[in-house]
Each structure stands twice: as structure tokens, then as C-alpha cells.
Motif scaffolding. Structure first.
Motif, PDB file in Angstrom:
ATOM      1  N   LEU A   1      44.112  33.940  38.973  1.00  0.00           N
ATOM      2  CA  LEU A   1      42.894  34.202  38.208  1.00  0.00           C
ATOM      3  C   LEU A   1      42.569  33.007  37.310  1.00  0.00           C
ATOM      4  O   LEU A   1      41.399  32.555  37.244  1.00  0.00           O
ATOM      5  CB  LEU A   1      43.075  35.464  37.363  1.00  0.00           C
ATOM      6  CG  LEU A   1      41.917  35.803  36.416  1.00  0.00           C
ATOM      7  CD1 LEU A   1      40.637  36.101  37.207  1.00  0.00           C
ATOM      8  CD2 LEU A   1      42.286  36.974  35.514  1.00  0.00           C
ATOM      9  N   ALA A   2      43.575  32.459  36.613  1.00  0.00           N
ATOM     10  CA  ALA A   2      43.352  31.310  35.723  1.00  0.00           C
ATOM     11  C   ALA A   2      42.850  30.097  36.509  1.00  0.00           C
ATOM     12  O   ALA A   2      41.949  29.371  36.061  1.00  0.00           O
ATOM     13  CB  ALA A   2      44.638  30.978  34.972  1.00  0.00           C
ATOM     14  N   ALA A   3      43.413  29.890  37.692  1.00  0.00           N
ATOM     15  CA  ALA A   3      43.000  28.748  38.522  1.00  0.00           C
ATOM     16  C   ALA A   3      41.551  28.906  38.989  1.00  0.00           C
ATOM     17  O   ALA A   3      40.747  27.953  38.956  1.00  0.00           O
ATOM     18  CB  ALA A   3      43.939  28.612  39.703  1.00  0.00           C
ATOM     19  N   LEU A   4      41.211  30.135  39.436  1.00  0.00           N
ATOM     20  CA  LEU A   4      39.851  30.378  39.921  1.00  0.00           C
ATOM     21  C   LEU A   4      38.823  30.226  38.800  1.00  0.00           C
ATOM     22  O   LEU A   4      37.720  29.690  39.014  1.00  0.00           O
ATOM     23  CB  LEU A   4      39.751  31.770  40.552  1.00  0.00           C
ATOM     24  CG  LEU A   4      40.544  31.974  41.849  1.00  0.00           C
ATOM     25  CD1 LEU A   4      40.453  33.422  42.303  1.00  0.00           C
ATOM     26  CD2 LEU A   4      40.050  31.025  42.933  1.00  0.00           C
ATOM     27  N   GLU A   5      39.175  30.683  37.580  1.00  0.00           N
ATOM     28  CA  GLU A   5      38.264  30.515  36.448  1.00  0.00           C
ATOM     29  C   GLU A   5      38.193  29.051  36.030  1.00  0.00           C
ATOM     30  O   GLU A   5      37.127  28.542  35.619  1.00  0.00           O
ATOM     31  CB  GLU A   5      38.721  31.392  35.268  1.00  0.00           C
ATOM     32  CG  GLU A   5      38.480  32.867  35.482  1.00  0.00           C
ATOM     33  CD  GLU A   5      38.866  33.702  34.266  1.00  0.00           C
ATOM     34  OE1 GLU A   5      38.542  34.886  34.240  1.00  0.00           O
ATOM     35  OE2 GLU A   5      39.497  33.150  33.332  1.00  0.00           O
ATOM     36  N   GLY A   6      39.322  28.350  36.136  1.00  0.00           N
ATOM     37  CA  GLY A   6      39.360  26.953  35.701  1.00  0.00           C
ATOM     38  C   GLY A   6      38.508  26.050  36.572  1.00  0.00           C
ATOM     39  O   GLY A   6      37.852  25.117  36.077  1.00  0.00           O
ATOM     40  N   ILE A   7      38.465  26.296  37.883  1.00  0.00           N
ATOM     41  CA  ILE A   7      37.674  25.439  38.780  1.00  0.00           C
ATOM     42  C   ILE A   7      36.264  25.957  38.973  1.00  0.00           C
ATOM     43  O   ILE A   7      35.469  25.385  39.712  1.00  0.00           O
ATOM     44  CB  ILE A   7      38.369  25.301  40.152  1.00  0.00           C
ATOM     45  CG1 ILE A   7      38.481  26.662  40.841  1.00  0.00           C
ATOM     46  CG2 ILE A   7      39.746  24.665  39.998  1.00  0.00           C
ATOM     47  CD1 ILE A   7      39.096  26.604  42.227  1.00  0.00           C
ATOM     48  N   GLY A   8      35.964  27.114  38.321  1.00  0.00           N
ATOM     49  CA  GLY A   8      34.603  27.623  38.330  1.00  0.00           C
ATOM     50  C   GLY A   8      34.238  28.526  39.478  1.00  0.00           C
ATOM     51  O   GLY A   8      33.068  28.925  39.605  1.00  0.00           O
ATOM     52  N   LEU A   9      35.171  28.880  40.341  1.00  0.00           N
ATOM     53  CA  LEU A   9      34.844  29.814  41.422  1.00  0.00           C
ATOM     54  C   LEU A   9      34.566  31.212  40.881  1.00  0.00           C
ATOM     55  O   LEU A   9      33.830  31.988  41.485  1.00  0.00           O
ATOM     56  CB  LEU A   9      35.993  29.864  42.434  1.00  0.00           C
ATOM     57  CG  LEU A   9      36.156  28.612  43.320  1.00  0.00           C
ATOM     58  CD1 LEU A   9      37.323  28.782  44.277  1.00  0.00           C
ATOM     59  CD2 LEU A   9      34.867  28.330  44.098  1.00  0.00           C
ATOM     60  N   ILE A  10      35.205  31.557  39.777  1.00  0.00           N
ATOM     61  CA  ILE A  10      34.944  32.832  39.094  1.00  0.00           C
ATOM     62  C   ILE A  10      34.524  32.500  37.670  1.00  0.00           C
ATOM     63  O   ILE A  10      35.191  31.714  36.984  1.00  0.00           O
ATOM     64  CB  ILE A  10      36.186  33.745  39.087  1.00  0.00           C
ATOM     65  CG1 ILE A  10      36.591  34.108  40.515  1.00  0.00           C
ATOM     66  CG2 ILE A  10      35.909  35.009  38.291  1.00  0.00           C
ATOM     67  CD1 ILE A  10      37.842  34.945  40.591  1.00  0.00           C
ATOM     68  N   GLN A  11      33.421  33.089  37.236  1.00  0.00           N
ATOM     69  CA  GLN A  11      32.907  32.797  35.896  1.00  0.00           C
ATOM     70  C   GLN A  11      33.760  33.473  34.844  1.00  0.00           C
ATOM     71  O   GLN A  11      34.027  34.668  34.913  1.00  0.00           O
ATOM     72  CB  GLN A  11      31.459  33.267  35.775  1.00  0.00           C
ATOM     73  CG  GLN A  11      30.838  32.904  34.417  1.00  0.00           C
ATOM     74  CD  GLN A  11      29.416  33.408  34.302  1.00  0.00           C
ATOM     75  OE1 GLN A  11      28.886  33.991  35.244  1.00  0.00           O
ATOM     76  NE2 GLN A  11      28.792  33.155  33.180  1.00  0.00           N
TER      77      GLN A  11
END
Length: 570
Positions: free
Chosen positions: A104-114
Motif C-alpha cells: 500500500l505504501a509503495a502504491l501510494e508513493g508512486i502515485g498509482l493509488i491516491q
């Protein structure tokens, strides 16, 4: 405080979690109902944990990502997993939680999840690597430490719990064995029939030790062979294989030394005389315990199982105990058999002697009658008095012989084949006529009350005359002048017939009541009052037993006695 939260998404996630948990609850209920394996329950628990992780991950994302206070629930779940699951399973669940948060942290960090920031006590910038990495390391450390600590405590608690459960099961098993031993002791001591004793010992041993079958073999007089006395659960083909020779059976030879001996696997053992026959019977394990009486082996008790099995020390001790109880009961039953044989031999001897005396005594009475009548010449008064005394003594001897013959006849037959409907009133009136002269001479009033006309029992008329004749003769004999004797006959609701013979005689002492129906026994006050042979009431009891009836006595010294006879109705 105004928080801009995605309420609908949070409510939807909460409802989804509630529905999933309800589904898991019902699944567990069904698993319990059908007796599912532990593996099924573990699979269900794992699925529930993973579902909770996923829902929690959604809630964390909706409430600020790594800044969300809901991250604390991951720690809580890791602790629950450590308590409920085995160590490897709990560590895998904790690792899965950390992995999901990292994703979750990775997806939020690269912007795939807001990222959806919300005000909180701490804030972790989702797009800065160092703070995110620091937060993830702290989160993983917290979950790992909580999981390890909770798991260590839980494992100790579970170990103590298992020990407690094992002790409880052990105590329960010991209590069950003690109850069984008590029941066996009570059961085998409640009968003196050897067949019943053997059957109860075998049944108790088989049930308690979960065996296929059991047998009892008793040593021969030469102590060289073990002969089958009883068995349960074994085929006739196996039982007919023959006696066990002690020297050819190391199993039994060792057991006869005084301890339990077992063969965990018959196929791999040479300690059994009939090993091939046992294998064909499906026997795979045997335990053998000695039957000890006063420290001396009299036989063995064997228990058979259909699978290879090693019996515990507790089971061996139990079998030795039950064998010891059985051995004592068997010895008592055999002693009782010997007493019965002696009693039977005594009865046959007395019957034979009485039969041999019948003709000579009849001849003596006839000659004395000739002398008394003067046919052999006139007798002087002293001579006539002596002859009269001899006649009375001979009559008493004849009465004793008749009673002995009647008692012997009753002991050697069953009533079947001679049963006819007998009117009780007619029998009672005839026996009353028989004693009417003696009763009139003594001034004893004899009455009959028959509340139900036509009372019938199915019996031999001669047996009924013997039964009630002896009761009435005794009542009149031991009732003083001016007394009363009364017969009453009634029919009960179950169609049985009750006859009471009551008198106002000398009564019977309380200490004499238990011996009243023994052959040749007479109460002390009866001996002082009148001569007799002590066979009348023994005859009465024998007739009552012959027809499966009951007899009871109530008496008070100086007031009288009441004999109550209950017979099956005709």
C-alpha cells in the motif's frame, strides 16, 4: 473537530467485514456439526485473518495510509494470530500484514493509488522515501515484536493448558477404571454362579480396555495346562483349538509368575503357542494377566485386540486388578459349587436312608399295634404303658421319615407336567379337617376367610396340601389352649394369590427368624414347647420356591405369628 472522511466507503467496508465474519461464524458452526478435522478449522481461521487484513488495509488507505491510526489494529491482529495459531502460522500472518502495508505504501508513493491524508497525531509524507521506510521498519518491528512476545506467552499458557488437560484426562481415566473396578467387584460378588461371574469379568475388561475379545483360562490340577473357562468375542473355530500347554506358551508362563505380560504385535512374536490360529482370528495384540488367589496363580485373563497395540502401565495395572477381583469371585463361586454338590450328596444320602427306614419302621409300628391290641396276649399295666410310649415314638419317627421323603422328593423334581387348576378353598378346608381333632382337644379355634370365591392356583394338589398343611399344623401345635388360628386368602390386582396363616401362639424370637426355613432348625422356645424335627417349615419354603412364590414371617414372642405366602395365580 471536522474531519473530511469518506464515510460511505468506511461504512461499506465495515458492513462487508461484518458480513464476512458472520459467514465465517456459520461456517465454523457447520464444521463443528459435521465433526470436521482440525485442518479444516485452521483453514477457516487463516481465511478469516486474511480477509481481516485486506479490509483493514482498505480502511488504512481511506484514513491516511501510513499516518492512519487504524494501523494499530494490525498489531492487535498479530497478537490474536500469535495466540490462536501455531508459531509458523502466526509469523506468516504477521509477515503477510507487513507485506500488505508495504505494498500500500509503495502504491501510494508512486502515485498509482491516491493518498487520502487526514489529521492525526503523526504524519508520514507518503511521497518521501526516508520517512516511509522509517515508518515501515517501525511498523514491522512493532508487529514482529508483539507477535513474538504474545506467541511466547501463549505457547507457555497452551503448554500449561495441555498439561492440565492431560492430567484431567488421566484422572478421568483413572476414575473411570476405579468405578469399573467397583462395579465389577459389586457385580461379581452379587452372584455365586460361576458362569455369571466369568461373563461379567470378561465384559468389563473388554469394554474398559477397548478390546475385541477376552478369555479366561484356568489351570488344571497338575498346573501344566490352561483350560478354557469362558470367552467373549471369539469364534468357535478359535476356541476349539485345544488347551494351552504352559511350557509351550511363554506369554502365559510369564503371566502365571504374577504380572501382566503383553504381545504388542502377534505377527512378530513367538511367545504364543497358537500364533497362526490367532492371526487367522484377526488378533494382532494380546495382554495377559494372572488370576491370583492368596498370591497363587489359578489361571489367566487374556484380552485381544485387532490392531498392533502397546498397553500402557495404567492399562496393565487395571487388567491385573480386574483379574484379581475376578479370581477371588471365581474361587468363591467354585467353593459354592462344591458346597452345593455336598448339599446335594447329603440330601441324596438322607433321602436314601429315610427310604430304607420306611419299611422297618412300618413293621415295628404294626408289631407294636398287635401288642397293644392284646392279640399277642394280655399285657400288664406297666407293659402296656411301655408299649404305648413306643407306639408314640414310632409314630414320631414315621412322621420324620415322611417329611424327609417329601423334602427329598421336592428337591429332585420340578412341578412341570403335574400342574392342574387347584381350588384353594378346597385345599384349605381339607387341611383344616386334618387338624380339627387336635384343635378341638386344645380348645383352639380355627377359622377360614376367603374373600374371593373360586381362588385358583396352577399346581400339584399334593404340594399345596404339604404347604398349607404344615403351616396349619405348626400354628395349632404352638398355639396354647383358648387361642385362635386363622387362614385368609385374597387375590391381588396382578392375579397373584396371597394366603395368610395367623395364630396367637408362642411367637418366634427375632434372632431365630433368619434360620426359620433351614432344615432341622427349631427356635429355642419351640424346642421347649413341643417335640419336632424341624422339617415342616423347610418343606413349606421348598414348595413356595418350587412355584416361584414368596413367603414372609411377622412374629412377636408371646403374641403370635403370621406367615404370608404369595403364589402366582392360575
Amino acid at each position: 473537530l471536522h474531519l473530511d472522511l469518506p464515510v460511505r466507503e468506511l461504512v461499506a467496508s465495515g458492513l462487508f467485514l461484518a458480513l464476512m465474519n458472520e459467514g465465517f461464524r456459520r461456517t465454523v458452526k457447520r464444521l463443528r456439526a459435521c465433526g470436521a478435522s482440525a485442518r479444516s478449522f485452521r483453514f477457516c481461521a487463516t481465511a478469516q485473518f486474511l480477509t481481516d487484513w485486506c479490509v483493514l488495509l482498505v480502511l488504512v488507505h481511506l484514513t491516511g495510509g501510513l499516518s492512519s491510526p487504524i494501523l494499530a489494529f494490525f498489531v492487535f491482529h498479530a497478537i490474536i494470530a500469535a495466540i490462536l495459531l501455531p508459531p509458523v502460522g502466526s509469523y506468516l500472518h504477521a509477515a503477510a500484514g507487513v507485506f500488505l502495508v508495504c505494498v500500500l505504501a509503495a502504491l501510494e508513493g508512486i502515485g498509482l493509488i491516491q493518498n487520502r491524508p487526514v489529521p492525526s497525531l503523526w504524519h508520514v509524507p507518503h511521497d518521501e522515501a526516508v520517512p516511509v521506510a522509517t515508518a515501515l521498519i517501525a511498523f514491522a518491528t512493532l508487529i514482529g515484536g508483539a507477535n513474538h512476545l504474545a506467541g511466547s506467552i501463549a505457547r507457555r499458557l497452551w503448554a500449561r493448558t495441555r498439561e492440565a488437560m492431560e492430567l484431567k484426562e488421566k484422572f478421568a481415566a483413572e476414575a473411570a477404571r476405579l468405578r469399573t473396578l467397583q462395579e465389577v467387584a459389586s457385580a461379581v460378588n452379587s452372584t455365586l454362579k460361576l458362569e455369571d461371574v466369568l461373563a461379567r469379568v470378561l465384559d468389563s475388561a473388554t469394554k474398559m480396555l477397548r478390546g475385541k475379545a477376552a478369555s479366561i483360562r484356568l489351570l488344571s490340577d497338575e498346573r501344566t495346562t490352561l483350560r478354557l473357562a469362558a470367552a467373549t468375542g471369539l469364534s468357535q473355530a478359535y476356541l476349539s483349538k485345544g488347551d494351552v500347554e504352559v511350557e509351550k506358551s511363554p506369554l502365559d508362563m510369564a503371566a502365571l509368575e504374577g504380572w501382566a505380560v503383553q504381545i504388542p504385535d502377534v505377527e512378530a512374536s513367538e511367545a504364543l503357542q497358537y500364533r497362526e490360529e490367532a492371526l487367522r482370528e484377526g488378533i494382532r495384540a494380546i495382554i495377559c494377566a494372572p488370576l491370583l488367589v492368596r498370591g497363587r496363580a489359578t489361571g489367566v485373563l487374556r484380552l485381544y485386540c485387532v490392531h498392533p497395540r502397546t498397553f500402557t502401565k495404567e492399562e496393565q495395572t487395571f487388567l491385573v486388578a480386574i483379574a484379581s477381583i475376578g479370581a477371588t469371585a471365581i474361587e468363591n463361586a467354585r467353593a459354592y459349587q462344591r458346597l452345593e454338590q455336598l448339599e446335594s450328596a447329603k440330601s441324596r444320602f438322607v433321602y436314601q436312608v429315610a427310604h430304607e427306614l420306611k419299611a422297618p419302621v412300618a413293621a415295628v409300628r404294626q408289631m407294636l399295634s398287635v401288642l397293644d391290641s392284646g392279640l399277642a396276649g394280655d399285657l400288664a399295666l406297666p407293659q402296656r404303658d411301655l408299649v404305648g410310649r413306643c407306639i408314640r415314638r414310632a409314630a414320631e419317627l414315621q412322621a420324620t421319615i415322611d417329611d424327609l421323603l417329601a423334602l427329598g422328593s421336592l428337591k429332585q423334581r420340578l412341578p412341570e407336567g403335574k400342574l392342574v387348576p387347584v381350588l384353594l378353598r378346597e385345599v384349605l378346608e381339607k387341611v383344616m379337617e386334618r387338624v380339627s381333632t387336635e384343635a378341638a382337644e386344645k380348645g383352639v379355634e380355627v377359622r377360614l376367610k376367603c374373600s374371593t370365591p373360586g381362588l385358583v392356583v396352577k399346581a400339584d394338589p399334593g404340594d399345596m396340601r404339604t404347604l398349607f398343611g404344615n403351616l396349619l399344623e405348626n400354628a395349632v401345635k404352638y398355639t396354647p389352649p383358648g387361642g385362635k388360628v386363622e387362614f385368609t386368602a385374597t387375590q391381588e390386582a396382578d392375579r397373584s394369590v396371597t394366603i395368610r396363616c395367623s395364630d396367637t401362639g408362642i411367637g418366634i424370637p427375632e434372632e431365630a427368624l433368619p434360620h426359620l426355613f433351614e432344615e432341622f432348625y427349631r427356635a429355642p422356645n419351640a424346642k421347649q414347647a413341643h417335640p419336632g424335627n424341624g422339617l415342616g417349615l423347610a418343606l413349606v419354603k421348598r414348595v413356595v420356591d418350587l412355584y416361584k412364590g414368596d413367603i414372609a414371617v411377622e412374629s412377636k414372642v408371646g403374641e403370635g405369628s403370621t406367615f404370608t405366602v404369595r403364589l402366582p395365580g392360575g
